[in-house]
Enzyme design. Structure first.
Site, short mmCIF file in Angstrom:
data_model
loop_
_atom_site.label_atom_id
_atom_site.label_comp_id
_atom_site.label_asym_id
_atom_site.label_seq_id
_atom_site.Cartn_x
_atom_site.Cartn_y
_atom_site.Cartn_z
N ASP A 1 1.61 0.54 7.40
CA ASP A 1 0.55 1.49 7.74
C ASP A 1 -0.12 1.14 9.06
OD1 ASP A 1 0.65 3.24 5.45
OD2 ASP A 1 -0.22 1.59 4.28
N GLU B 1 -13.57 -2.89 3.70
CA GLU B 1 -12.37 -3.57 4.22
C GLU B 1 -12.58 -4.02 5.67
OE1 GLU B 1 -8.85 -1.06 4.23
OE2 GLU B 1 -7.56 -2.69 4.92
N ALA C 1 0.69 -3.64 2.08
CA ALA C 1 -0.27 -3.49 0.98
C ALA C 1 -0.38 -2.03 0.58
CB ALA C 1 -1.63 -4.04 1.40
N ASP D 1 4.19 -5.07 9.07
CA ASP D 1 3.33 -4.24 8.26
C ASP D 1 3.81 -2.79 8.43
OD1 ASP D 1 0.86 -3.30 6.99
OD2 ASP D 1 0.23 -2.74 9.01
O1 C5P Z 1 -1.62 -3.78 4.87
P1 C5P Z 1 -1.37 -2.33 5.00
O2 C5P Z 1 -1.70 -1.80 6.38
O3 C5P Z 1 -0.04 -1.90 4.53
O4 C5P Z 1 -2.49 -1.76 4.01
C1 C5P Z 1 -2.58 -0.50 3.52
C2 C5P Z 1 -3.84 0.18 3.93
O5 C5P Z 1 -4.03 1.25 2.99
C3 C5P Z 1 -5.12 -0.63 3.82
O6 C5P Z 1 -5.49 -1.13 5.08
C4 C5P Z 1 -6.18 0.37 3.28
O7 C5P Z 1 -7.13 0.75 4.25
C5 C5P Z 1 -5.37 1.59 2.88
N1 C5P Z 1 -5.61 2.05 1.50
C6 C5P Z 1 -5.83 3.41 1.28
N2 C5P Z 1 -6.02 3.86 -0.01
C7 C5P Z 1 -6.01 3.00 -1.06
C8 C5P Z 1 -5.79 1.63 -0.85
C9 C5P Z 1 -5.58 1.18 0.46
O8 C5P Z 1 -5.84 4.19 2.24
N3 C5P Z 1 -6.17 3.47 -2.29
#
Ligand code: C5P
Length: 304
Positions: free
Chosen positions: A52, A99, A168, A50
């Site tokens: 982030d 989340e 993600a 992953d």
């Molecule tokens: O799975 P990963 O750690 O890469 O996910 C990305 C993170 O980005 C999510 O856990 C979510 O909290 C965050 N996010 C964000 N703004 C968004 C969509 C997701 O900060 N618009």
């Protein structure tokens, strides 16, 4: 030689046992996996990570939260266009608690996640941010590598071990970040992420499909990656690095019968014993509030 490798495994387990923020629920199981991986060596190894708050740091020394790849927009847009910036922040404040809510099932969370990602991507596309603006945003962002993350990426590249960054977040932001920090994107790195698609004027016009949010990091989005995974199908031993419950199935696209060693970063509340116990249940090795890649590096060094 094989005996030496097995000795290394024993030493490593002993060392991990002495480190305070390392939690291992089932040491026998972990030792078995490490043995197989040590004997398999670097040619059998694949790392799926992953981005982030796994490769990047969760908070700085002062305890302030750092940025996700999406967060790059929240911060920079706030500075340049507060009204629009507020829309990104409002979305985050609404959906982030969902989340991580302990009271909702994944099924209940999914429609909210689709709404969150969909709405923030729509804002980015409507604003037609250009590639160069986004590069500036990344330069000024609060995305910070964990200590040792650069070295880890480079050491995998040096040993030709593939690194799949399964995020993600926004893949282009990760690419730009790596480009800025490492000078280039290492050849061994493969991305599975949400990609901003640009038009002929290099302005954002859409996002790649299917959408990847926290709870669909599994076979549902890996389907279009079958040819990549086929190419590396000899690599049956996987190190998986993640920080959320959504990360534990990132290895499902891999054609294999070898072990997956799951290393999980727990960034949550230290007093929330139930949450921590849950991490120890689903991850083989849990690193509590660890701002470094030291443990993963030790495992990789042992294998290479
Ligand atoms: O799975 P990963 O750690 O890469 O996910 C990305 C993170 O980005 C999510 O856990 C979510 O909290 C965050 N996010 C964000 N703004 C968004 C969509 C997701 O900060 N618009």
């Amino acid at each position: 030689d094989q005996l030496k490798k097995l000795e290394h495994v024993t030493d490593l387990m002993e060392e991990f046992g002495k480190i305070e923020n390392v939690r291992i629920g089932n040491p026998t199981d972990v030792k078995e996996k490490l043995k197989k991986m040590a004997l398999g060596g670097e040619h059998k190894l694949l790392v799926i990570s992953d981005f982030d708050f796994t490769l990047s740091r969760f908070q700085n020394e002062k305890g302030e939260r750092l940025s996700t790849t999406h967060g790059v927009f929240d911060d920079n847009v706030m500075r340049l266009n507060p009204a629009l910036g507020q829309k990104f922040v409002d979305l985050r404040e609404k959906y982030y608690p969902i989340e991580f809510s302990p009271n909702l099932t994944v099924e209940e969370k999914i429609p909210h996640m689709e709404k969150w990602w969909g709405s923030s991507h729509q804002l980015i596309v409507n604003e037609k941010f250009s590639k160069s603006t986004i590069e500036d945003f990344v330069r000024q962002s609060r995305i910070v590598f964990k200590d040792g993350a650069e070295e880890l990426i480079q050491s995998l590249d040096a040993h030709s071990v593939p690194l799949v960054i399964f995020s993600a977040g926004i893949g282009n932001i990760i690419e730009i970040f790596l480009q800025q920090k490492l000078g280039a994107i290492p050849r061994n790195t493969h991305f599975i992420s949400n990609m901003i698609l640009f038009d002929e004027n290099e302005q954002a016009r859409a996002f790649s499909e299917p959408l990847i949010h926290t709870f669909c990091k599994n076979s549902s989005v890996i389907q279009k990656e079958t040819s990549f995974f086929h190419e590396i199908s000899g690599r049956t031993n996987v190190i998986l690095l993640g920080d959320s419950m959504g990360d534990i199935h990132m290895d499902v696209g891999v054609e294999k019968n070898g072990p997956t060693l799951k290393i999980g970063f727990y960034n949550g509340d230290l007093s929330d014993q139930k949450a921590l116990d849950h991490y120890v249940e689903v991850y083989d090795i849990v690193l509590v509030h660890d701002p470094t890649m030291n443990i993963a590096q030790k495992v990789i060094d042992m294998i290479n």
